[in-house]
Scaffold this motif. Sequence first.
Motif, mmCIF file in Angstrom:
data_model
loop_
_atom_site.group_PDB
_atom_site.id
_atom_site.type_symbol
_atom_site.label_atom_id
_atom_site.label_comp_id
_atom_site.label_asym_id
_atom_site.label_seq_id
_atom_site.Cartn_x
_atom_site.Cartn_y
_atom_site.Cartn_z
ATOM 1 N N SER A 151 40.967 29.907 46.221
ATOM 2 C CA SER A 151 41.356 29.183 45.011
ATOM 3 C C SER A 151 42.833 28.805 45.016
ATOM 4 O O SER A 151 43.522 28.932 44.002
ATOM 5 N N TRP A 197 36.322 37.803 42.716
ATOM 6 C CA TRP A 197 35.788 36.797 41.794
ATOM 7 C C TRP A 197 36.586 36.787 40.488
ATOM 8 O O TRP A 197 36.920 35.728 39.940
ATOM 9 N N THR A 198 36.910 37.975 39.986
ATOM 10 C CA THR A 198 37.654 38.082 38.741
ATOM 11 C C THR A 198 39.097 37.607 38.911
ATOM 12 O O THR A 198 39.617 36.837 38.093
ATOM 13 N N ALA A 199 39.749 38.055 39.989
ATOM 14 C CA ALA A 199 41.169 37.762 40.172
ATOM 15 C C ALA A 199 41.437 36.319 40.566
ATOM 16 O O ALA A 199 42.428 35.717 40.127
ATOM 17 N N ARG A 200 40.583 35.736 41.411
ATOM 18 C CA ARG A 200 40.860 34.401 41.948
ATOM 19 C C ARG A 200 40.056 33.286 41.292
ATOM 20 O O ARG A 200 40.436 32.124 41.357
ATOM 21 N N GLY A 213 38.459 33.772 37.998
ATOM 22 C CA GLY A 213 38.299 33.980 36.560
ATOM 23 C C GLY A 213 36.870 34.186 36.125
ATOM 24 O O GLY A 213 36.482 33.798 35.026
ATOM 25 N N ARG A 214 36.061 34.804 36.992
ATOM 26 C CA ARG A 214 34.631 35.033 36.724
ATOM 27 C C ARG A 214 33.885 33.739 36.414
ATOM 28 O O ARG A 214 32.992 33.699 35.559
ATOM 29 N N ASP A 215 34.247 32.699 37.096
ATOM 30 C CA ASP A 215 33.581 31.408 36.930
ATOM 31 C C ASP A 215 32.121 31.527 37.348
ATOM 32 O O ASP A 215 31.814 31.839 38.510
#
Length: 317
Positions: free
Chosen positions: A181, A230-233, A235-237
């Motif tokens: 990302s 997933w959360t850090a890069r 944003g839980r998209d």
Amino acid sequence: MRGALSRLRSWLHGGRAGRRIDMEMAEEFRAHMDMRAEDLERGGLSPGEARRRARLEFGAVDRYREEGRAGRGLRVMDELRTDVRQAARSLRRTPLFTVIAVLTLALGVGANTAMFGLVNATLLRPLPYSDPDRLVTLYQERETGVPFRWSPPEYAALRSTLTSLTDVAAWYGDDVNLTASGSDPERARVELISSSYLPLLGVTPVSGRNFVEDDERTAAPVVMIGHDLWTARFGRDAGVAGRIVHVNGIALTVVGVAPPHFRGVSGTADIWVLHAIAPQVYMAGFLESDQRFLSIAARLGPGATVEQAEDELAGEG
């Protein structure tokens, strides 16, 4: 039960009730001695001799008091309270020793708690995988009895010939450079796996899909990312599937996101990449290497036993 609670309450209140009862007992003993002394005086003895004789007949008042206290169950508590007070006075006289003793006790309790936590996490709790009692790990033994791992060609042979085991899976962990990302490159832990690895462990992605055999057969450039990444890069998209990350400079398409707290069998993985594309992102000649660096696990087939699997492996060896 009520009597026991009453005795404990008396002791916890600093012994005030106990001292009151002691005083009442002493007064009662004195009253009985006085009455006995009066009887002896009426029998012709002098007042002094009558009192001396009465004391001899009754014996030591302190002994009766202690027997009475023992009968009420308070003597043990008093002795404990006395010991605690003496210990406290000793600790106050040596404050340095007190600090060391308390710290030593705290460290000991902490170490035992940590040790139990470790044992509980690794030995007492069941493995966080589906049907863990059917999971087995495979290894080879040298003549010295030391176990060792498998090479990619050996894994391919086992996977195609074993009948007592299903979902035979292999993995190998290492570090790679990861760009996700638009972030700066960072070091990440990868598990190079077979497509059967995640199904073997019963892992279901929280977003996207799992690897499939077609991915492995066609060497599809795909990757499974961990929940933390997933959360850090991203944003839980929820639409992360189809996004691109770069592993060692090679563009890979995200197909799914691992569930929270899942870090692979190694416990440290951030991403998962199939063996089939390892030559592109990791090392040339990976699939043909005769170096034994793969770990292998499998699930016992329906009705199969560990002994049957061992016999079959021995035949393969």
